[in-house]
Each structure stands twice: as C-alpha cells, then as structure tokens.
Write a protein that holds these residues in place. Structure first.
Motif, PDB file in Angstrom:
ATOM      1  N   ARG A  67       3.413 -15.375  -1.208  1.00 35.69           N
ATOM      2  CA  ARG A  67       3.208 -14.724  -2.475  1.00 35.69           C
ATOM      3  C   ARG A  67       4.664 -14.058  -2.769  1.00 35.69           C
ATOM      4  O   ARG A  67       5.076 -13.479  -2.045  1.00 35.69           O
ATOM      5  CB  ARG A  67       2.211 -13.418  -2.195  1.00 35.69           C
ATOM      6  CG  ARG A  67       0.968 -13.612  -2.043  1.00 35.69           C
ATOM      7  CD  ARG A  67       0.020 -14.659  -2.594  1.00 35.69           C
ATOM      8  NE  ARG A  67      -1.345 -14.691  -2.772  1.00 35.69           N
ATOM      9  CZ  ARG A  67      -2.166 -15.527  -2.343  1.00 35.69           C
ATOM     10  NH1 ARG A  67      -1.615 -16.725  -2.105  1.00 35.69           N
ATOM     11  NH2 ARG A  67      -3.381 -15.393  -2.398  1.00 35.69           N
ATOM     12  N   PHE A  88      -0.590   0.381  -1.795  1.00 40.47           N
ATOM     13  CA  PHE A  88       0.353  -0.679  -1.833  1.00 40.47           C
ATOM     14  C   PHE A  88       0.607  -0.839  -3.359  1.00 40.47           C
ATOM     15  O   PHE A  88      -0.397  -1.042  -3.963  1.00 40.47           O
ATOM     16  CB  PHE A  88      -0.209  -2.079  -0.989  1.00 40.47           C
ATOM     17  CG  PHE A  88       0.714  -3.079  -1.223  1.00 40.47           C
ATOM     18  CD1 PHE A  88       1.732  -3.285  -0.566  1.00 40.47           C
ATOM     19  CD2 PHE A  88       0.671  -3.947  -2.556  1.00 40.47           C
ATOM     20  CE1 PHE A  88       2.650  -4.480  -0.733  1.00 40.47           C
ATOM     21  CE2 PHE A  88       1.626  -5.055  -2.818  1.00 40.47           C
ATOM     22  CZ  PHE A  88       2.644  -5.434  -2.081  1.00 40.47           C
ATOM     23  N   GLN A  92       4.592  -9.333  -8.541  1.00 40.74           N
ATOM     24  CA  GLN A  92       4.406 -10.580  -8.129  1.00 40.74           C
ATOM     25  C   GLN A  92       4.891 -11.246  -9.286  1.00 40.74           C
ATOM     26  O   GLN A  92       4.359 -11.185 -10.447  1.00 40.74           O
ATOM     27  CB  GLN A  92       3.098 -10.965  -7.647  1.00 40.74           C
ATOM     28  CG  GLN A  92       2.910 -12.571  -7.435  1.00 40.74           C
ATOM     29  CD  GLN A  92       1.623 -12.581  -6.557  1.00 40.74           C
ATOM     30  OE1 GLN A  92       1.279 -13.721  -6.140  1.00 40.74           O
ATOM     31  NE2 GLN A  92       1.024 -11.617  -6.007  1.00 40.74           N
ATOM     32  N   HIS A 105      -8.891 -11.377   2.632  1.00 40.46           N
ATOM     33  CA  HIS A 105      -8.696 -10.067   3.531  1.00 40.46           C
ATOM     34  C   HIS A 105      -9.360  -8.931   3.273  1.00 40.46           C
ATOM     35  O   HIS A 105     -10.153  -8.753   2.328  1.00 40.46           O
ATOM     36  CB  HIS A 105      -7.042  -9.848   3.205  1.00 40.46           C
ATOM     37  CG  HIS A 105      -6.354  -9.696   1.954  1.00 40.46           C
ATOM     38  ND1 HIS A 105      -7.010  -8.858   1.050  1.00 40.46           N
ATOM     39  CD2 HIS A 105      -5.561 -10.676   1.505  1.00 40.46           C
ATOM     40  CE1 HIS A 105      -6.339  -9.125  -0.055  1.00 40.46           C
ATOM     41  NE2 HIS A 105      -5.312 -10.349   0.147  1.00 40.46           N
ATOM     42  N   ARG A 111      -5.073  -6.705  -9.843  1.00 41.79           N
ATOM     43  CA  ARG A 111      -3.892  -7.041 -10.416  1.00 41.79           C
ATOM     44  C   ARG A 111      -3.891  -6.557 -11.993  1.00 41.79           C
ATOM     45  O   ARG A 111      -5.027  -6.588 -12.588  1.00 41.79           O
ATOM     46  CB  ARG A 111      -3.861  -8.670 -10.531  1.00 41.79           C
ATOM     47  CG  ARG A 111      -3.848  -9.150  -9.377  1.00 41.79           C
ATOM     48  CD  ARG A 111      -4.016 -10.598  -8.803  1.00 41.79           C
ATOM     49  NE  ARG A 111      -4.784 -10.686  -7.548  1.00 41.79           N
ATOM     50  CZ  ARG A 111      -4.569 -10.288  -6.520  1.00 41.79           C
ATOM     51  NH1 ARG A 111      -3.211  -9.717  -6.226  1.00 41.79           N
ATOM     52  NH2 ARG A 111      -5.006 -10.567  -5.631  1.00 41.79           N
ATOM     53  N   HIS A 144      -9.270 -15.802  -2.834  1.00 46.60           N
ATOM     54  CA  HIS A 144      -8.404 -15.776  -4.075  1.00 46.60           C
ATOM     55  C   HIS A 144      -6.997 -16.507  -3.801  1.00 46.60           C
ATOM     56  O   HIS A 144      -6.420 -16.568  -2.871  1.00 46.60           O
ATOM     57  CB  HIS A 144      -8.140 -14.126  -4.425  1.00 46.60           C
ATOM     58  CG  HIS A 144      -7.290 -13.434  -3.548  1.00 46.60           C
ATOM     59  ND1 HIS A 144      -8.016 -12.861  -2.033  1.00 46.60           N
ATOM     60  CD2 HIS A 144      -5.935 -13.131  -3.322  1.00 46.60           C
ATOM     61  CE1 HIS A 144      -7.147 -12.339  -1.708  1.00 46.60           C
ATOM     62  NE2 HIS A 144      -5.921 -12.351  -2.272  1.00 46.60           N
ATOM     63  N   HIS A 146      -3.828 -18.010  -6.856  1.00 45.00           N
ATOM     64  CA  HIS A 146      -3.371 -17.911  -8.141  1.00 45.00           C
ATOM     65  C   HIS A 146      -2.519 -19.179  -8.598  1.00 45.00           C
ATOM     66  O   HIS A 146      -1.891 -19.950  -8.057  1.00 45.00           O
ATOM     67  CB  HIS A 146      -2.256 -16.788  -8.382  1.00 45.00           C
ATOM     68  CG  HIS A 146      -2.724 -15.537  -7.511  1.00 45.00           C
ATOM     69  ND1 HIS A 146      -3.660 -14.873  -7.552  1.00 45.00           N
ATOM     70  CD2 HIS A 146      -1.849 -15.121  -6.388  1.00 45.00           C
ATOM     71  CE1 HIS A 146      -3.966 -13.819  -6.927  1.00 45.00           C
ATOM     72  NE2 HIS A 146      -2.477 -13.879  -5.961  1.00 45.00           N
ATOM     73  N   ASP A 158       0.482  -6.136  -8.459  1.00 43.22           N
ATOM     74  CA  ASP A 158      -0.632  -6.084  -7.153  1.00 43.22           C
ATOM     75  C   ASP A 158      -0.850  -4.725  -6.916  1.00 43.22           C
ATOM     76  O   ASP A 158       0.138  -3.923  -6.276  1.00 43.22           O
ATOM     77  CB  ASP A 158      -0.199  -6.936  -5.997  1.00 43.22           C
ATOM     78  CG  ASP A 158       0.146  -8.300  -6.447  1.00 43.22           C
ATOM     79  OD1 ASP A 158      -1.088  -8.939  -7.024  1.00 43.22           O
ATOM     80  OD2 ASP A 158       1.040  -9.033  -6.209  1.00 43.22           O
TER      81      ASP A 158
HETATM   82  C1  1HN Z   1      -2.089 -10.369  -1.144  1.00 46.51           C
HETATM   83  O1  1HN Z   1      -2.778 -11.246  -0.795  1.00 46.51           O
HETATM   84  C2  1HN Z   1      -1.593 -10.481  -2.594  1.00 46.51           C
HETATM   85  O2  1HN Z   1      -3.101 -12.453  -2.971  1.00 46.51           O
HETATM   86  C3  1HN Z   1      -0.609  -9.847  -3.046  1.00 46.51           C
HETATM   87  O3  1HN Z   1      -1.763 -12.079  -4.327  1.00 46.51           O
HETATM   88  C4  1HN Z   1      -0.040  -8.800  -2.560  1.00 46.51           C
HETATM   89  C5  1HN Z   1       0.210  -7.519  -0.590  1.00 46.51           C
HETATM   90  C6  1HN Z   1      -0.410  -7.086   0.707  1.00 46.51           C
HETATM   91  C7  1HN Z   1      -1.400  -7.567   1.502  1.00 46.51           C
HETATM   92  C8  1HN Z   1      -1.780  -9.035   0.652  1.00 46.51           C
HETATM   93  C9  1HN Z   1      -2.186 -11.682  -3.362  1.00 46.51           C
HETATM   94  C10 1HN Z   1      -0.622  -8.564  -1.352  1.00 46.51           C
HETATM   95  C11 1HN Z   1      -1.337  -9.159  -0.646  1.00 46.51           C
END
Ligand code: 1HN
Length: 342
Positions: A67, A88, A92, A105, A111, A144, A146, A158
């Motif tokens: 990512r 967090f 992105q 996870h 988003r 997921h 993208h 994100d």
């Molecule tokens: C994550 O899986 C994504 O799927 C974006 O795009 C940011 C930040 C921490 C842990 C997993 C994504 C993330 C993330």
C-alpha cells in the motif's frame, strides 16, 4: 505525593524494595486520572503532501509498498504510524493500472476519496467504484484490494482503528492467495439492498460494522442540502450528519464514528470539546480551525487532528464541507464518552 520523607528512612527502603518486586504504590504516582492525552493538534496541508505522494510513486512501486501510504503521524507519536492515541490516518496514492493486493486484518478501515476518478476497492466480494467524497467501509477481517482503472492518480484517506487492535494485542493480518479476491456479489449490492431503509428478513447484524459498504458523496450532499434548507446550523458543528449503520442506527464501525458536516460561508462556530480524538479531512472550502492553542488555515483536502478534551472551533471563509472520523463509537461502547460546548 511522597507521604513521608524517603531518604534513609523505613519508608524510602519500603518504596525501593517493593519497586524491585514490580510493585508500585498508587499514592506515589504523578498525573492520575484526568481527561486528555499528550497528543498535540496537528495539520497537514494537501498542497504540501501531494507532491510527496507523487514522488513516492517514482521511488517505490505499489508492489514493493503493498500500500503506497504516507502515514500522518502525530508529532508526539513518531515511529508509531498513529495520528493520535486511538486512530491511524494515511494518504494513499494509486496510479493508473496499479493494484493493491488483497488482504484482511482485524482493524476496521475506512476510505475517504480525496482526488481522482476510476479507482475501485473490492470489499467482502463486492467491487466498489469510488468517486471523490465517497466514504467506503472495510469491516474488520473483510478481504479488500484496490485498483485504478482510470487515467489519473487517485488519492484517498485511510482511517483505521489499528491502535485499538495493538492496544488489545489482537492485530492479526492475512494475505489472500490471489492478488484480487473473487467478486461474488453484484455491483452496488450493499447499498441497493441495505441502503434503502429496508433490511432483508434473514439479515443478522453482528452489531459491529455497517452492511452498507459505500456511502456515495452525491447522497451525502443531497442530505446536507436538505438539512441546510430545513433548519439552523448547530452552533459548533454547523450542519452535521453522521453515517449510520442502517441495521442498528448506530455507527458504521464498532470503534469509529464517521461524519460529514457543512459550515455555511461566514460561519463562526462555538468552541466545543469531547473526549473523542477526531480526524478531519476538508472536502471543500477554506477557513480556519482553532484547536487548543493552534490556528490552522484550512484548504481542500487538508487533514487535521483534534486531540481528546482539546477545545476547538471553526470559521468558514467560503462554504466548507468537512469529513471526519473519531473514536466515539468505541468510547460510547465503553461508557467513556463526554462532550462540552461553550
Ligand atoms: C491497510 O490495509 C490499508 O488496505 C491502508 O489499503 C492503510 C494502515 C495500517 C494497516 C493496514 C489498505 C493501512 C492498512
């Protein structure tokens, strides 16, 4: 507070001895229970961050990065990736033709689309085309991935509750066997079935995440338009709508509350604070955010964070729309949530 003089006394020897046994006398602590945290208000100007996102595209491929995300770190939390103790936030970027491989996870993710057309995210078997201003739900443990099928870079914010998962020692993650998960639900299913004020008879909500996976901006804007016509703005928040889980009426995540608010041109809001940590992304408009002792000039796509129990207020030079998410859902579930308006 030292109850009695420590030096060369029975009390001093007691404190030293129990410390060696990993025991600490509660009456000796400094601080104690009070609202707020050591996080500071912080602001990221999109005009400054965007060139660094584009630069990252030259320096690192999506494949290498998995990512391609620049984490917005609170200056007090360097090295953690966190924007505040409980949340967090990252920006992105995905270039035309790129994909971000499928994984899942335990942290929940959202988003908020900042810039660009033609990207999609696939969540739990449904492909969700994304437009600027859309809010996408990625429930805990949902697959997921993208992709960008368009011709221009696409950027989104994100938002995750990774600090919760880390706090509880429950941060699991798994890669999908294939870069792209199989799409086994028709386009638009989650919103056209669950987003119509109706719920299938057999649907059993776990009470956690919303079954609606995308809240398109055109609907949000229409709702705000109607609200603006219908009544007066809230003295601190202007016209604010929270995104609801239609099965429960509550928040779209177990941990995070998510909102969009509109501040009319010339709005000068009252000062407000809550125990929630909140991340804001400017969708439209310009003005100022006063957070604690900091004043930030805000412009489209800027991101800023309000730490818990820190007073904040907004001024709108033009009509502003602010997307935001906070840890309110988690705090409400735990009975911690408090708020105060001046
Ligand atoms: C994550 O899986 C994504 O799927 C974006 O795009 C940011 C930040 C921490 C842990 C997993 C994504 C993330 C993330």
């Amino acid at each position: 507070m030292a109850v009695t003089s420590r030096a060369n006394s029975d009390y001093g020897r007691f404190v030293d001895e129990v410390k060696d046994m990993s025991l600490f006398p509660l009456w000796e602590r400094t601080g104690g229970l009070k609202p707020g945290s050591s996080c500071v208000p912080a602001h990221w100007s999109y005009a400054e961050v965007r060139p660094q996102l584009l630069r990252a595209c030259d320096l690192i491929s999506k494949k290498e990065a998995e990512r391609r995300v620049l984490c917005l770190e609170n200056p007090t939390l360097r090295g953690t990736t966190f924007i505040c103790d409980s949340l967090f936030a990252g920006l992105q970027i995905i270039m035309p033709g790129e994909i971000a491989a499928s994984h899942r996870h335990t942290p929940s993710a959202l988003r908020f689309i900042v810039e660009g057309e033609g990207a999609y995210t696939a969540v739990a078997g449904e492909k969700l085309p994304m437009q600027p201003g859309d809010f996408v739900v990625t429930p805990a443990w949902a697959w997921h991935d993208h992709g960008n099928l368009g011709t221009a870079p696409v950027v989104w914010l994100d938002g995750l509750d990774t600090p919760f998962a880390r706090f509880f020692g429950a941060a699991f993650r798994e890669e999908h066997a294939d870069d792209k998960q199989p799409i086994d639900r028709p386009d638009g299913e989650s919103i056209s079935v669950y987003g119509m004020n109706m719920i299938p008879d057999e649907y059993q909500s776990d009470g956690h995440s919303s079954p609606v996976l995308i809240y398109p901006y055109d609907r949000t804007r229409a709702a705000l338009d109607s609200m603006t016509k219908a009544g007066k703005p809230h003295p601190a928040h202007g016209y604010r709508l929270r995104y609801a889980n239609p099965a429960t009426g509550k928040h779209p995540f177990p941990t995070m509350a998510v909102s969009m608010q509109r501040l009319p041109k010339g709005f000068s809001g009252k000062t407000y604070r809550s125990t929630g940590s909140a991340v804001f992304a400017v969708h439209r408009g310009t003005g100022h955010a006063q957070i604690g002792d900091k004043t930030f000039a805000i412009a489209p796509h800027d991101v800023f964070v309000a730490p818990p129990w820190t007073p904040y207020s907004f001024k709108a030079d033009s009509e502003i729309e602010l997307f935001s998410y906070s840890d309110r859902a988690g705090q409400e579930a735990l009975g911690y949530w408090r708020e105060q308006i001046d």
